[in-house]
Write a protein that holds these residues in place. Structure first.
Motif, short mmCIF file in Angstrom:
data_model
loop_
_atom_site.label_atom_id
_atom_site.label_comp_id
_atom_site.label_asym_id
_atom_site.label_seq_id
_atom_site.Cartn_x
_atom_site.Cartn_y
_atom_site.Cartn_z
N PRO A 110 -0.39 2.23 1.73
CA PRO A 110 0.31 0.99 1.37
C PRO A 110 0.32 -0.02 2.50
O PRO A 110 0.32 0.34 3.68
N LYS A 333 -2.11 6.82 -1.24
CA LYS A 333 -1.89 6.26 -2.58
C LYS A 333 -2.55 7.06 -3.69
O LYS A 333 -2.16 6.96 -4.85
N GLU A 337 -0.07 12.10 -9.35
CA GLU A 337 1.36 12.20 -9.66
C GLU A 337 1.74 13.60 -10.10
O GLU A 337 2.86 14.07 -9.83
N ARG A 348 9.39 8.20 -6.36
CA ARG A 348 8.18 7.41 -6.13
C ARG A 348 8.09 6.28 -7.15
O ARG A 348 7.75 5.14 -6.81
N ASN A 349 8.44 6.57 -8.38
CA ASN A 349 8.43 5.56 -9.44
C ASN A 349 9.52 4.51 -9.21
O ASN A 349 9.29 3.31 -9.40
N SER A 352 8.67 1.82 -6.74
CA SER A 352 7.74 0.80 -7.24
C SER A 352 8.44 -0.29 -8.03
O SER A 352 7.85 -1.34 -8.32
N LYS A 353 9.72 -0.08 -8.38
CA LYS A 353 10.43 -1.01 -9.25
C LYS A 353 11.45 -1.87 -8.53
O LYS A 353 11.91 -2.88 -9.08
N THR A 356 12.65 -3.05 -1.33
CA THR A 356 12.90 -2.03 -0.31
C THR A 356 13.13 -2.67 1.05
O THR A 356 12.63 -3.78 1.33
#
Length: 419
Positions: A110, A333, A337, A348-349, A352-353, A356
């Protein structure tokens, strides 16, 4: 008469092995994924024997600067963030930019982690994992007391109140865990932008949002926390949680793997988590993250072997192995999963939403974090402090932060003039 057969002495082959020393802080229940990584590396490199030098996180963080000056390991792991500047500015880590280019690491990690592994346009670290924080609990405790995981801050306070009325301490934390709780509360109160600007020195520690964070910490510690958190460390707090002496524990996601390895628990069955609920709906949820990465001290005894280890440690094979062994969320990356357990995949999910921010322990210099820890202690041990008293404490943090910025500026100026 046939000449006597010369017999190879036993142990001769083993004696020719080179020892690669690796320093890290993944001790106890966190160590097995690292052991698995090392076993595979040794199998691929039979002429190498890996020796681990393991310390707890706080000892490691405060002593490694001296260690690599006096007796450097071949490989070290470190939190990515501000504290790494101590090594990079003094030229104490090996430049591995060529490795990043040859192994195509630029394509698989990332962006935010890549930035943390670089200095002045060159690469010095190989990412291992990243982590976040959650509120952990044993499912039988919640079931026994008829409580469900909260989704809002009001529900969280109601859950704390329900546990207290049932005769169980709602929250368990240690002295160092108070620091984790503080920074997670700060992220929720101030939001991602304010938090990051506070870290960079743009915003002031005297800001009302910092004061509000401390007021919330004061109330939680006064009403709902297991007494005397500064009397025990994180492993002891975790034992108390498992002994059902308290109901909830805010901690890093490494608890997930520890429960599996030490207790044989199944993620989502005997234990589970929920994210700390947003405090202000207008800000929403902000998640605190951190990361660990491998590096090679400049004066390592076996730099070529160390490079070989970092090349493997950064590979998809190594990251998939570590994920499968319950290391948490790996930085690569392309880790599938399906190799993650239910909880690591869920976290982890979630990452992503939501926005941070970087964990304060690695985002701030030790001088500032030490002052924050001291003020945390004053808040928790003096629950009747008034707002004006808290404002005085935040002013002290701000003074230390400003002094640090001035000293850094003077140091940069001296470097520029001497250059």
């Amino acid at each position: 008469m046939n000449p006597p057969v010369k017999r190879r002495k036993r142990g001769r082959r083993a004696a020719t092995k080179k020892t690669l020393e690796i320093a890290h802080f993944w001790a106890g229940a966190e160590q097995e994924p690292v052991n698995s990584l090392i076993r595979v590396f040794e199998k691929k490199n039979p002429h190498v024997r890996v020796r681990q030098k393991i310390m707890n996180w706080w000892t490691y963080t405060t002593t490694m600067k001296r260690e690599i000056g006096e007796s450097p390991p071949d490989v070290m792991v470190h939190d990515i963030g501000e504290n790494l500047l101590r090594f990079l500015e003094d030229g104490e880590l090996l430049d591995i930019t060529e490795m990043w280019e040859r192994k195509k690491f630029y394509d698989v990690f990332p962006e935010w982690i890549k930035k943390k592994c670089s200095y002045q346009g060159r690469m010095y670290l190989v990412p291992s994992k990243y982590f976040t924080y959650a509120v952990w609990y044993l499912t039988d405790v919640f079931k026994k007391h008829g409580v469900k995981p909260p989704k809002t801050w009001d529900e969280f306070i109601n859950v704390c109140r329900a546990f207290k009325e049932s005769g169980i301490h709602p929250i368990i934390s240690s002295g160092d865990g108070i620091f984790d709780l503080f920074m997670n509360l700060l992220a929720q109160v101030g939001g991602a932008s304010f938090y990051e600007e506070l870290v960079r020195g743009v915003e002031s520690w005297k800001d009302p949002r910092v004061v509000e964070t401390y007021e919330i910490l004061r109330e939680l510690s006064k009403e709902y926390m297991y007494p005397h958190p500064f009397g025990f460390n994180s492993p002891m707090a975790w034992v108390k949680l498992n002994n059902r002496e308290a109901a909830m524990h805010l901690q890093g996601d490494w608890l997930n793997g520890m429960w599996q390895r030490e207790y044989g628990y199944t993620p989502g069955k005997e234990y589970n988590y929920f994210l700390l609920p947003p405090i202000h709906p207008s800000i929403g949820r902000v998640m605190v993250v951190g990361g660990n990465a491998w590096a090679i001290p400049k004066n390592a005894r076996h730099p070529d072997l160390a490079r070989r280890f970092l090349e493997y440690a950064g590979s998809l094979e190594a990251h998939t192995l570590m994920a499968r062994k319950g290391m948490g969320i790996l930085a690569h990356k392309n880790v599938p999963e399906q190799v993650y357990d239910r909880i690591s995949a869920g976290l982890r999910n979630e990452l992503s939403k939501h926005p941070t921010v970087h964990a304060l322990g690695s985002a701030l210099p030790l001088k500032i974090t030490s002052m924050i820890i001291m003020q945390n202690m004053k808040i928790v041990m003096n629950p009747d402090l008034k707002r004006k008293d808290i404002e005085s404490l935040t002013a002290e943090i701000d003074m230390v932060a400003r002094e640090h910025r001035v000293l850094r500026s003077l140091s940069s100026l001296r470097g520029y003039l001497s250059g």
